[in-house]
Motif scaffolding. Structure first.
Motif, mmCIF file in Angstrom:
data_model
loop_
_atom_site.group_PDB
_atom_site.id
_atom_site.type_symbol
_atom_site.label_atom_id
_atom_site.label_comp_id
_atom_site.label_asym_id
_atom_site.label_seq_id
_atom_site.Cartn_x
_atom_site.Cartn_y
_atom_site.Cartn_z
ATOM 1 N N GLY A 59 -1.090 -0.002 1.373
ATOM 2 C CA GLY A 59 -1.085 0.787 2.603
ATOM 3 C C GLY A 59 -0.427 0.095 3.775
ATOM 4 N N TYR A 60 0.181 -1.058 3.524
ATOM 5 C CA TYR A 60 0.819 -1.789 4.631
ATOM 6 C C TYR A 60 1.996 -0.965 5.165
ATOM 7 C CZ TYR A 60 2.176 -5.829 7.396
ATOM 8 O OH TYR A 60 2.450 -6.673 8.439
ATOM 9 N N PRO A 61 2.037 -0.764 6.489
ATOM 10 C CA PRO A 61 3.107 0.073 7.044
ATOM 11 C C PRO A 61 4.479 -0.594 6.954
ATOM 12 C CG PRO A 61 1.649 -0.746 8.776
ATOM 13 C CD PRO A 61 1.102 -1.260 7.488
ATOM 14 N N SER A 62 5.485 0.210 6.667
ATOM 15 C CA SER A 62 6.833 -0.340 6.513
ATOM 16 C C SER A 62 7.466 -0.644 7.869
ATOM 17 C CB SER A 62 7.724 0.647 5.762
ATOM 18 O OG SER A 62 8.128 1.677 6.639
ATOM 19 N N GLY A 63 7.043 0.116 8.874
ATOM 20 C CA GLY A 63 7.687 -0.035 10.179
ATOM 21 C C GLY A 63 9.015 0.696 10.272
ATOM 22 N N GLU A 64 9.454 1.286 9.146
ATOM 23 C CA GLU A 64 10.712 2.044 9.159
ATOM 24 C C GLU A 64 10.386 3.527 9.073
ATOM 25 O OE1 GLU A 64 14.193 0.822 6.531
ATOM 26 O OE2 GLU A 64 12.703 -0.709 6.049
ATOM 27 N N LYS A 65 11.078 4.300 9.871
ATOM 28 C CA LYS A 65 10.855 5.742 9.898
ATOM 29 C C LYS A 65 11.152 6.352 8.523
ATOM 30 C CE LYS A 65 11.784 9.555 12.943
ATOM 31 N NZ LYS A 65 12.830 10.223 13.684
ATOM 32 N N GLY A 66 10.242 7.189 8.042
ATOM 33 C CA GLY A 66 10.492 7.891 6.787
ATOM 34 C C GLY A 66 10.178 7.085 5.543
ATOM 35 N N VAL A 67 9.780 5.826 5.712
ATOM 36 C CA VAL A 67 9.423 5.014 4.536
ATOM 37 C C VAL A 67 7.905 4.969 4.427
ATOM 38 C CG1 VAL A 67 9.529 2.713 3.489
ATOM 39 C CG2 VAL A 67 11.503 3.601 4.761
ATOM 40 N N PRO A 68 7.370 5.402 3.264
ATOM 41 C CA PRO A 68 5.911 5.410 3.127
ATOM 42 C C PRO A 68 5.323 4.004 3.172
ATOM 43 C CG PRO A 68 6.987 6.043 1.059
ATOM 44 C CD PRO A 68 8.064 5.881 2.071
ATOM 45 N N ASN A 69 4.020 3.928 3.488
ATOM 46 C CA ASN A 69 3.306 2.654 3.449
ATOM 47 C C ASN A 69 3.394 2.067 2.048
ATOM 48 O OD1 ASN A 69 2.635 3.297 6.039
ATOM 49 N ND2 ASN A 69 0.481 3.746 5.606
ATOM 50 N N PHE A 70 3.250 0.760 1.939
ATOM 51 C CA PHE A 70 3.383 0.110 0.633
ATOM 52 C C PHE A 70 2.272 0.604 -0.294
ATOM 53 C CE2 PHE A 70 3.318 -3.249 -2.548
ATOM 54 C CZ PHE A 70 4.678 -3.340 -2.827
ATOM 55 N N PRO A 71 2.641 1.095 -1.498
ATOM 56 C CA PRO A 71 1.636 1.721 -2.359
ATOM 57 C C PRO A 71 0.858 0.739 -3.235
ATOM 58 C CG PRO A 71 3.818 2.012 -3.294
ATOM 59 C CD PRO A 71 4.003 1.276 -1.998
ATOM 60 N N GLY A 72 1.336 -0.491 -3.380
ATOM 61 C CA GLY A 72 0.757 -1.396 -4.365
ATOM 62 C C GLY A 72 -0.231 -2.387 -3.780
ATOM 63 N N SER A 73 -0.997 -3.016 -4.696
ATOM 64 C CA SER A 73 -1.864 -4.139 -4.320
ATOM 65 C C SER A 73 -1.130 -5.465 -4.443
ATOM 66 C CB SER A 73 -3.095 -4.176 -5.225
ATOM 67 O OG SER A 73 -3.874 -3.029 -5.026
ATOM 68 N N ILE A 74 0.042 -5.427 -5.094
ATOM 69 C CA ILE A 74 0.898 -6.609 -5.210
ATOM 70 C C ILE A 74 2.341 -6.180 -4.935
ATOM 71 C CG2 ILE A 74 -0.524 -7.771 -6.945
ATOM 72 C CD1 ILE A 74 1.463 -6.791 -9.106
ATOM 73 N N CYS A 75 3.159 -7.136 -4.562
ATOM 74 C CA CYS A 75 4.602 -6.947 -4.649
ATOM 75 C C CYS A 75 5.030 -7.574 -5.967
ATOM 76 C CB CYS A 75 5.323 -7.631 -3.497
ATOM 77 S SG CYS A 75 4.928 -6.933 -1.881
#
Ligand code: MG
Length: 256
Positions: A59-75
């Motif tokens: 759920g970490y926000p991307s900060g970029e317009k139109g990009v969803p929050n990060f969906p994973g628990s890991i990168c």
């Protein structure tokens, strides 16, 4: 503003770091050909939650317009992916891959952040060397992570070590302070000049994270708005720990 952690906060940081490390240990056991990066994501989330934490990247926000929050628990970033790869059931590990897993456990309001690059099956010596140099670059850097030194001393040591080994430093992304927020001041580039930057003080907690490319340093962002890849398609590795500056040697909070 760079925060100095109290004794109580340091205890909380140790615990968050311990949980993050536990998740990496469980992921390491699961790394093999045929496993999807979504399965690794589930392992991390389970271990973090079983230990009273929250996977902070979710759920970490991307900060970029139109990009969803990060969906994973890991990168989960494979081969030429540098960082921020999105876990997926369609991404299956195969023999000869390398995969970097970057994860953050938040427990009781404090964060532990660590990344490892794992080898899948057998890889050429040249790939092993990239992974090894990336890890060693972290340890070269923290030789200078001492009270009274300057931040640039760490950055310089990391960057120099990487370039002296014939690899490229990722310049667009960097390490960071960490505490009750995942990303705090200061930013910690993986290159720099000794004697520059803020002076290190006991009680600072820092996420130090060399990101290394085998070929040229240029990177690109995929259309998903998250995944960073190397422009030349060469391999990339990542290694990170959260550390505490003390009166003496630094304490690594995400290795147990
Ligand atoms: Mg990280």
């Amino acid at each position: 503003m760079v925060t100095i952690k109290s004794k109580r906060e340091i205890e909380l940081m140790r615990e968050a770091g311990r949980v993050a490390c536990l998740a990496q240990k469980e992921i390491e056991k699961a790394i093999k050909p045929g496993v999807s990066t979504l399965e690794l994501d589930k392992i991390a989330e389970r271990v973090i939650r079983e230990n009273g934490g929250i996977p902070a990247e979710k759920g970490y926000p991307s900060g970029e317009k139109g990009v969803p929050n990060f969906p994973g628990s890991i990168c989960a970033s494979i081969n030429d992916e540098v960082i921020h790869g999105i876990p997926s059931k369609r991404v299956i590990l195969k023999d000869g891959d390398i995969i970097s897993i970057d994860l953050v456990a938040n427990k009781n309001g404090y964060n532990g952040d660590c990344a490892r690059t794992y080898i899948v099956g057998s890889v050429p010596e040249s790939t092993k060397r990239l992974v090894d140099v990336t890890k060693k670059a972290f340890f070269e850097g923290i030789k200078f992570a001492k009270k009274g030194n300057r931040l640039g001393d760490i950055s310089h040591a990391i960057g120099n070590f990487i370039e002296n080994n014939g690899y490229s430093v990722v310049r667009e992304f960097q390490g960071h302070g960490i505490g009750s927020r995942m990303h705090e001041d200061p930013g910690i580039p993986n290159y720099g000049k000794p004697g520059r930057g803020i002076r290190l003080e006991a009680g600072m907690t820092l996420a130090i994270e060399p990101m290394v490319i085998m070929g040229r340093p240029d990177i690109l962002e995929l259309d998903d708005g998250w995944t960073i890849i190397t422009e030349d398609g060469s391999l990339s590795a990542h290694y990170e720990n959260t550390i505490l500056i003390t009166e003496k040697e630094p304490e690594i909070l995400t290795i147990i």
